[in-house]
Write a protein that holds these residues in place. Structure first.
Motif, PDB file in Angstrom:
ATOM      1  N   THR A 124      -1.103  -5.683  -3.317  1.00  8.70           N
ATOM      2  CA  THR A 124      -0.909  -6.854  -4.173  1.00  8.70           C
ATOM      3  C   THR A 124      -1.129  -8.126  -3.356  1.00  8.70           C
ATOM      4  O   THR A 124      -1.804  -9.061  -3.791  1.00  8.70           O
ATOM      5  CB  THR A 124       0.507  -6.865  -4.781  1.00  8.70           C
ATOM      6  OG1 THR A 124       0.689  -5.642  -5.490  1.00  8.70           O
ATOM      7  CG2 THR A 124       0.697  -8.035  -5.724  1.00  8.70           C
ATOM      8  N   GLU A 125      -0.574  -8.132  -2.157  1.00  6.26           N
ATOM      9  CA  GLU A 125      -0.697  -9.291  -1.270  1.00  6.26           C
ATOM     10  C   GLU A 125      -2.172  -9.567  -0.928  1.00  6.26           C
ATOM     11  O   GLU A 125      -2.602 -10.718  -0.869  1.00  6.26           O
ATOM     12  CB  GLU A 125       0.109  -9.012   0.002  1.00  6.26           C
ATOM     13  CG  GLU A 125       0.419 -10.211   0.850  1.00  6.26           C
ATOM     14  CD  GLU A 125       1.325 -11.215   0.147  1.00  6.26           C
ATOM     15  OE1 GLU A 125       1.079 -12.406   0.335  1.00  6.26           O
ATOM     16  OE2 GLU A 125       2.250 -10.809  -0.606  1.00  6.26           O
ATOM     17  N   GLU A 126      -2.962  -8.507  -0.743  1.00  4.42           N
ATOM     18  CA  GLU A 126      -4.376  -8.670  -0.408  1.00  4.42           C
ATOM     19  C   GLU A 126      -5.166  -9.229  -1.591  1.00  4.42           C
ATOM     20  O   GLU A 126      -6.085 -10.018  -1.420  1.00  4.42           O
ATOM     21  CB  GLU A 126      -4.975  -7.317  -0.014  1.00  4.42           C
ATOM     22  CG  GLU A 126      -4.574  -6.870   1.382  1.00  4.42           C
ATOM     23  CD  GLU A 126      -4.878  -5.416   1.659  1.00  4.42           C
ATOM     24  OE1 GLU A 126      -4.490  -4.944   2.727  1.00  4.42           O
ATOM     25  OE2 GLU A 126      -5.494  -4.750   0.800  1.00  4.42           O
ATOM     26  N   GLU A 127      -4.801  -8.752  -2.783  1.00  2.00           N
ATOM     27  CA  GLU A 127      -5.565  -9.148  -3.968  1.00  2.00           C
ATOM     28  C   GLU A 127      -5.138 -10.511  -4.497  1.00  2.00           C
ATOM     29  O   GLU A 127      -5.982 -11.280  -4.951  1.00  2.00           O
ATOM     30  CB  GLU A 127      -5.451  -8.043  -5.037  1.00  2.00           C
ATOM     31  CG  GLU A 127      -6.315  -6.842  -4.643  1.00  2.00           C
ATOM     32  CD  GLU A 127      -5.826  -5.505  -5.196  1.00  2.00           C
ATOM     33  OE1 GLU A 127      -5.139  -5.508  -6.234  1.00  2.00           O
ATOM     34  OE2 GLU A 127      -6.133  -4.469  -4.569  1.00  2.00           O
ATOM     35  N   THR A 128      -3.847 -10.793  -4.439  1.00  5.25           N
ATOM     36  CA  THR A 128      -3.345 -12.108  -4.863  1.00  5.25           C
ATOM     37  C   THR A 128      -2.287 -12.553  -3.855  1.00  5.25           C
ATOM     38  O   THR A 128      -1.095 -12.307  -4.049  1.00  5.25           O
ATOM     39  CB  THR A 128      -2.737 -12.047  -6.295  1.00  5.25           C
ATOM     40  OG1 THR A 128      -2.241 -10.727  -6.536  1.00  5.25           O
ATOM     41  CG2 THR A 128      -3.738 -12.396  -7.345  1.00  5.25           C
ATOM     42  N   PRO A 129      -2.758 -13.193  -2.779  1.00  8.83           N
ATOM     43  CA  PRO A 129      -1.855 -13.580  -1.681  1.00  8.83           C
ATOM     44  C   PRO A 129      -0.617 -14.301  -2.187  1.00  8.83           C
ATOM     45  O   PRO A 129      -0.718 -15.175  -3.045  1.00  8.83           O
ATOM     46  CB  PRO A 129      -2.729 -14.499  -0.826  1.00  8.83           C
ATOM     47  CG  PRO A 129      -4.122 -14.027  -1.073  1.00  8.83           C
ATOM     48  CD  PRO A 129      -4.151 -13.619  -2.516  1.00  8.83           C
TER      49      PRO A 129
ATOM     50  N   TRP B  35       4.871  -9.937  -1.455  1.00  6.80           N
ATOM     51  CA  TRP B  35       6.172 -10.058  -0.789  1.00  6.80           C
ATOM     52  C   TRP B  35       7.191 -10.829  -1.614  1.00  6.80           C
ATOM     53  O   TRP B  35       8.386 -10.780  -1.325  1.00  6.80           O
ATOM     54  CB  TRP B  35       6.002 -10.729   0.576  1.00  6.80           C
ATOM     55  CG  TRP B  35       5.263  -9.878   1.564  1.00  6.80           C
ATOM     56  CD1 TRP B  35       4.024 -10.108   2.079  1.00  6.80           C
ATOM     57  CD2 TRP B  35       5.720  -8.644   2.159  1.00  6.80           C
ATOM     58  NE1 TRP B  35       3.673  -9.101   2.954  1.00  6.80           N
ATOM     59  CE2 TRP B  35       4.694  -8.190   3.025  1.00  6.80           C
ATOM     60  CE3 TRP B  35       6.888  -7.882   2.029  1.00  6.80           C
ATOM     61  CZ2 TRP B  35       4.806  -7.011   3.765  1.00  6.80           C
ATOM     62  CZ3 TRP B  35       7.002  -6.707   2.771  1.00  6.80           C
ATOM     63  CH2 TRP B  35       5.979  -6.278   3.621  1.00  6.80           C
ATOM     64  N   SER B  36       6.729 -11.556  -2.642  1.00  6.50           N
ATOM     65  CA  SER B  36       7.673 -12.380  -3.406  1.00  6.50           C
ATOM     66  C   SER B  36       8.346 -11.615  -4.540  1.00  6.50           C
ATOM     67  O   SER B  36       9.261 -12.121  -5.174  1.00  6.50           O
ATOM     68  CB  SER B  36       6.944 -13.600  -3.970  1.00  6.50           C
ATOM     69  OG  SER B  36       5.930 -13.168  -4.866  1.00  6.50           O
ATOM     70  N   THR B  37       7.900 -10.386  -4.818  1.00  8.36           N
ATOM     71  CA  THR B  37       8.566  -9.591  -5.861  1.00  8.36           C
ATOM     72  C   THR B  37       9.935  -9.147  -5.355  1.00  8.36           C
ATOM     73  O   THR B  37      10.245  -9.281  -4.165  1.00  8.36           O
ATOM     74  CB  THR B  37       7.741  -8.342  -6.195  1.00  8.36           C
ATOM     75  OG1 THR B  37       7.594  -7.564  -4.999  1.00  8.36           O
ATOM     76  CG2 THR B  37       6.352  -8.701  -6.714  1.00  8.36           C
TER      77      THR B  37
ATOM     78  N   VAL C 204      -8.555  -7.481   4.769  1.00 12.00           N
ATOM     79  CA  VAL C 204      -7.842  -6.709   3.738  1.00 12.00           C
ATOM     80  C   VAL C 204      -7.931  -5.249   4.162  1.00 12.00           C
ATOM     81  O   VAL C 204      -8.916  -4.826   4.758  1.00 12.00           O
ATOM     82  CB  VAL C 204      -8.408  -6.919   2.316  1.00 12.00           C
ATOM     83  CG1 VAL C 204      -8.155  -8.324   1.828  1.00 12.00           C
ATOM     84  CG2 VAL C 204      -9.903  -6.614   2.271  1.00 12.00           C
ATOM     85  N   GLY C 205      -6.901  -4.489   3.845  1.00 11.21           N
ATOM     86  CA  GLY C 205      -6.850  -3.099   4.309  1.00 11.21           C
ATOM     87  C   GLY C 205      -6.573  -3.062   5.796  1.00 11.21           C
ATOM     88  O   GLY C 205      -5.931  -3.964   6.341  1.00 11.21           O
TER      89      GLY C 205
ATOM     90  N   LEU D  95     -11.644  -9.439  -1.612  1.00  7.55           N
ATOM     91  CA  LEU D  95     -12.237 -10.600  -0.919  1.00  7.55           C
ATOM     92  C   LEU D  95     -13.089 -11.446  -1.873  1.00  7.55           C
ATOM     93  O   LEU D  95     -13.107 -12.675  -1.762  1.00  7.55           O
ATOM     94  CB  LEU D  95     -13.051 -10.139   0.296  1.00  7.55           C
ATOM     95  CG  LEU D  95     -12.195  -9.607   1.456  1.00  7.55           C
ATOM     96  CD1 LEU D  95     -13.050  -8.967   2.536  1.00  7.55           C
ATOM     97  CD2 LEU D  95     -11.339 -10.729   2.057  1.00  7.55           C
ATOM     98  N   PHE D  96     -13.777 -10.803  -2.815  1.00  2.32           N
ATOM     99  CA  PHE D  96     -14.541 -11.557  -3.837  1.00  2.32           C
ATOM    100  C   PHE D  96     -13.617 -12.504  -4.582  1.00  2.32           C
ATOM    101  O   PHE D  96     -13.940 -13.662  -4.824  1.00  2.32           O
ATOM    102  CB  PHE D  96     -15.152 -10.607  -4.876  1.00  2.32           C
ATOM    103  CG  PHE D  96     -16.382  -9.883  -4.418  1.00  2.32           C
ATOM    104  CD1 PHE D  96     -16.902 -10.043  -3.139  1.00  2.32           C
ATOM    105  CD2 PHE D  96     -17.044  -9.008  -5.284  1.00  2.32           C
ATOM    106  CE1 PHE D  96     -18.031  -9.358  -2.727  1.00  2.32           C
ATOM    107  CE2 PHE D  96     -18.175  -8.326  -4.888  1.00  2.32           C
ATOM    108  CZ  PHE D  96     -18.670  -8.503  -3.607  1.00  2.32           C
TER     109      PHE D  96
END
Lengths: 300, 300
Positions: free
Chosen positions: A168-173, A177-179, B141-142, B245-246
């Protein structure tokens, strides 16, 4: 009075119980953890030291006439079994015939069931399904360790949670961690920085990762949907182990045991829901060392 | 003639290239693998020995005026970076300012793209998505390692295959190892007995497990549906890295590199299919050590 010594050597400690013929425990204690992985002289030395420390404590209370020991990682009919019997025989001055050793699951099974009676599903740091036939044949499912599988175990629950947060962090920084789950995990890990997480996970202590499963239980308690989903999936994973044994042996009562399933009732609920057949599910805790001691007091 | 030394220190070897200003390689070789995990005096000693062995070989062909090294696990602005620069500076008699070290992905990125141009998706034993901005800021990422994630990596492919075989075997004994995938894997593992499989997987060599991914490719080549499913899922996992990343950077060209995606075209096909945007996908192999050498030959 004949005394039997029961030993349950698991991941965190080696528990011992000195038991009378009527099943009453007269003395008990615990020493450092002992494993059946006696693959080096150093490992054997370490085991000897632990056994000697235990003997010193036990013999203070009485001389056992027989020993029954359940030891994690110890496979029967291997050199390690002979080594362990010899170590125990020497330390307690008993003939090898009076010393019985087996893997810890063997004793755990007999704590809940007579031979061939039920199915044991264990979920601790790892997960395994276990059956002991009337002929003492063992059927295991799962128990493949965290690098292959161990679905539904404490390690698995912690890993699924970390993976969910990090993805989740990678896709929407900022949104991992905020959940609630993220906040709970960050507290247990000591931070959210990748260097902190990496040091925790790759620091070498697999049991420590398994402990994070409790944190997933806490997050579910506070309504986190991701945590809830992971706990339900854990129950489904553990039900797979039971169902695999049902298919091979016909349905029979199940004992769902170990530290991991206890972290939240959702795991047991999903487990029961996904069982292929309606059977009795036992969740009570038993003292495997005491069971071993009672068996040992019957040694002739 | 100014010479630059390029170093690419990855998992299996440390490759070096001595390069002229015009980009031509005048000498090359490889020494033992070097890592950036210099967390102990022993690790530092080991690194010094490897660097010294490399210096002996390189200086035989010429004195580099600059060094650019990509080293796995080496994070910039850490004590390990300073240590590694000092080791290289001493061995090659160069001022620290003439020695540039970075993690291996940094050099790999520059082998395919100018700063900020594209996205690098690497799948070897592990998997990672990597972007280097015009300001030399890194976005990863990853790359979480096999205990947490590394979806789509060689390790992951091998693990999914082992898990599938063992689960089938548990549920319907005899039907896991007898499939094409099972037969191929049994050949690579040296047997189907759990003691054999366990020793292979838990013997300590993660790269060896990743190598099993090739076997999954072979099984897919022979039409095994489970193997095919795993390879397609690997492509989907790698596409997730690119898509993350996109979303953060806007779509741009992607280089899909590393040994694992190469084991079967199905991985790249699924990867392309699952990308959120139609971008150029580069699959060609480049020599990262040569790239590093060309950069090093420009050091003033």
């Amino acid at each position: 009075m004949t005394l039997g010594l029961g030993i349950d050597a698991g991941g965190t400690a080696t528990r011992w119980r000195l038991v009378e013929e009527d099943g009453k425990c007269v003395a008990q204690g615990s020493v450092d953890p002992l494993t059946g992985h006696l693959f080096s002289a150093a490992a054997e030395d370490r085991a000897r030291q632990i056994v000697d420390a235990m003997a010193k404590a036990v013999l203070h209370s009485g001389q056992p006439m027989g020993i029954v020991a359940g030891i994690t990682g110890l496979t029967r009919d291997t050199p390690a079994e002979a080594t362990m019997r010899a170590l125990l025989g020497t330390a307690f001055n008993l003939a090898p015939a009076k010393v019985f050793v087996a893997e810890d699951m063997w004793i755990a099974y007999l704590s809940y069931f007579a031979l061939g009676e039920g199915i044991l599903i264990y979920s601790g740091t790892g997960s395994i399904g276990y059956y002991l036939s009337p002929d003492k044949e063992v059927i295991r499912v799962g128990g493949r360790g965290n690098l292959i599988d161990d679905g539904g175990s404490g390690f698995w629950i912690a890993r699924e949670a970390l993976k969910a947060i990090l993805r989740t962090e990678e896709e929407t920084p900022g949104e991992g961690w905020s959940t609630t789950l993220g906040t709970c995990m960050a507290g247990a890990l000591g931070g959210t920085d990748w260097n902190v997480v990496r040091a925790f996970v790759y620091g070498g202590d697999r049991g420590k990762i398994g402990e994070l499963a409790r944190v997933v239980g806490d997050a579910a308690e506070r309504g986190d949907k991701t945590a809830e989903g992971i706990l339900r999936a854990a129950g489904t994973e553990l039900a797979r182990l039971a169902n695999a044994l049902f298919r091979r042996l016909a349905p029979r009562p199940v004992a769902l045991v170990g530290g991991a399933f206890r972290i939240h009732p959702m795991i047991g609920d999903a487990f029961r829901r996904d069982l292929l057949a309606p059977v009795d599910v036992i969740n009570s805790d038993v003292d495997a060392a005491l069971t071993a001691g009672r068996l040992a007091a019957l040694v002739r």
